[in-house]
Design an enzyme around this catalytic site. Structure first.
Site, PDB file in Angstrom:
ATOM      1  N   SER A  28      40.530  26.842   6.964  1.00  0.00           N
ATOM      2  CA  SER A  28      39.613  25.808   7.457  1.00  0.00           C
ATOM      3  C   SER A  28      39.044  26.067   8.848  1.00  0.00           C
ATOM      4  CB  SER A  28      40.294  24.434   7.429  1.00  0.00           C
ATOM      5  OG  SER A  28      41.513  24.478   8.139  1.00  0.00           O
ATOM      6  N   ASP A  44      44.002  15.754  14.194  1.00  0.00           N
ATOM      7  CA  ASP A  44      44.977  16.312  13.261  1.00  0.00           C
ATOM      8  C   ASP A  44      45.735  17.451  13.945  1.00  0.00           C
ATOM      9  OD1 ASP A  44      43.690  18.951  12.769  1.00  0.00           O
ATOM     10  OD2 ASP A  44      42.118  17.763  11.821  1.00  0.00           O
ATOM     11  N   HIS A  72      43.299  21.637  13.780  1.00  0.00           N
ATOM     12  CA  HIS A  72      41.910  22.040  13.995  1.00  0.00           C
ATOM     13  C   HIS A  72      41.453  21.867  15.439  1.00  0.00           C
ATOM     14  CE1 HIS A  72      41.935  20.974   9.570  1.00  0.00           C
ATOM     15  NE2 HIS A  72      41.604  22.261   9.596  1.00  0.00           N
TER      16      HIS A  72
END
Length: 464
Positions: free
Chosen positions: A35, A259, A262
């Protein structure tokens, strides 16, 4: 026989023509991972502006917005990786490569990434089993929707296409949270890297691997930020397993505060510029010593830096720091002086810090009321230690208390005129003795002069 000869000549001409279409100045980089490589931050206005047309994207899947077709080249406007992505390190890797390479050089990227993807999804011998075991996981759905269920195969397919027009110069990887702490991870990365080189007929000596660290503990304000930071000790082993592997530091890259994994948009800009710095290093190029982008002149949590005005703002907590870091050390020994110029006098008890080969502070200079700070690079002493100017790791400007520091410029010089341009005090008193300065701009004690060069009334004189 004549027809066969003509056909052979035509075929040879076509082959030569196809080969001639390969531009040796089109540097192409494969970018893959999960990601963070896909890009997790929402692009901000600045991220869609001032993008050099030399920075190109080879679409590895179809996009609806913006409209893109797999296999075609486009100007590299985010999102680059897929419709599911946002801003990531690839964006500022490409921008900074273009900014610091000659105008005839173009940069192209081939990005393939899926959020949450385990490293096995890029192993051509394991991805099918992984998909079968986890058909409903988010990364599996992305792999099927964007890459036909075979991310590695899509990389090879697009890279072969890219080789028709340019030269592959490196491979970027950002992955790890899905394999957090796995001691075999470096070997799995090595297999994938070697498979790519073999399947694309590339050599490790000309196609290095750049592997980024994951978010550090405390990078965000959320209590669980950097939940996989322990994996960085595994990432650190890459160069011992892959001789042409390079680790890209994520230290100081802010998280998204939402989170554990990230980065923020600024974090991606910082990380991307660090990938570029390492890419330039492998190309024999030096990243600029003093780039005033706010993602190069990095602030700690108690400071911020406004690029447009070159202003550091120190929070009420004090001890704000902005700094340039040089992972391979920079050699300033061919210069005599480091000059730091401020736009006005600072009021935050500012200092200039230099870190040497031990990666700790080896020199510090209190700025006081000076607006021009001249540092003699061949007389760097701190706590009885002498710093080697050929091994500079970091240059920092620190403010001890709340306020601002407005920077005009920072540069290296051998020009004596620069160091003598010190503003002298004037007074109508005939008995006034002009102040005496050392070369670094500090007031000197007339009664305790050490051997060296001093300045009075704009003139230099030597004490032996």
């Amino acid at each position: 026989m004549k027809r066969i000869l003509i056909a052979g000549l035509l075929l040879a001409t076509q082959l030569l023509g196809a080969k001639a279409d390969v531009d040796p100045n089109f540097y192409i980089f494969i970018c893959f991972g999960q990601s963070n490589m896909e890009g997790n931050a929402q692009p901000e206005a600045i991220d869609k502006q001032n993008i050099d047309n030399r920075f190109r994207l080879l679409a590895t899947c179809d996009f609806t917005s913006p409209k893109r077709t797999m296999g075609n080249w486009y100007k590299a406007i985010p999102p680059l990786v897929s419709p599911a992505g946002g801003l990531g390190p690839t964006d500022y890797f490409g921008r900074m490569m273009c900014e610091n390479l000659p105008q005839e050089i173009r940069i192209g990227v081939i990005p393939v990434a899926m959020g949450g993807s385990p490293i096995e999804m890029f192993d051509k011998d394991k991805y099918q089993q992984k998909l079968q075991q986890n058909p409903n996981d988010w990364w599996a759905i992305l792999a099927k929707n964007h890459y036909g269920g075979n991310p590695y195969g899509r990389i090879i397919e697009m890279a072969k296409k890219a080789k028709e027009v340019g030269v592959i110069k490196g491979i970027l990887l950002h992955q790890g949270c899905s394999n957090c702490g796995d001691p075999n991870w470096p070997n799995m990365v090595k297999k994938i890297y070697n498979d790519m080189l073999k399947d694309l007929s590339l050599g490790a000596d000309t196609v290095p691997l750049f592997v980024g660290e994951v978010e550090y503990k405390g990078a965000g304000t959320n209590s669980d930020s950097g939940a996989c930071s322990s994996h960085n000790s595994v990432v650190a082993k890459i160069p011992t397993v892959i001789p042409t592997g390079h680790v890209i530091s994520a230290e100081g890259c802010p998280g998204n505060n939402a989170d554990p994994w990230h980065f923020s948009a600024l974090g991606y800009r910082i990380l991307g510029s660090r990938y570029a710095a390492e890419g330039l290093y492998t190309l024999g190029k030096q990243y600029p010593y003093f780039s005033f982008h706010n993602y190069d002149f990095v602030a700690n949590k108690n400071a911020s830096f406004t690029e447009k005005t070159r202003t550091m703002t120190i929070s009420s907590a004090g001890n704000g720091l902005c700094f340039w870091t040089y992972p391979h050390f920079v050699d300033w020994s061919s210069y005599k002086y480091l000059i730091v110029k401020l736009k006005k006098q600072q009021t935050v008890d500012a200092e200039v810090w230099l870190y040497g080969k031990t990666k700790s502070i080896n020199y510090r200079d209190t700025i006081n009321d000076r607006t021009t700070i001249v540092i003699d690079l061949h007389n760097l002493k701190y706590k009885n230690n002498v710093m080697d100017p050929s091994k500079v790791y970091k240059l920092a400007i620190r403010g001890a208390k709340a306020g601002t520091i407005a920077i005009e410029d920072v540069f290296l010089t051998n020009d004596e005129q620069e160091v003598t341009a010190i503003r002298n005090l004037e007074t109508p008193a005939t008995t006034f003795r002009a102040p005496l300065y050392s070369l670094d701009g500090r007031l000197a004690d007339r009664e305790a002069l050490k051997p060296g060069i001093y300045i009075q009334n704009g003139r230099k004189f030597v004490v032996r």
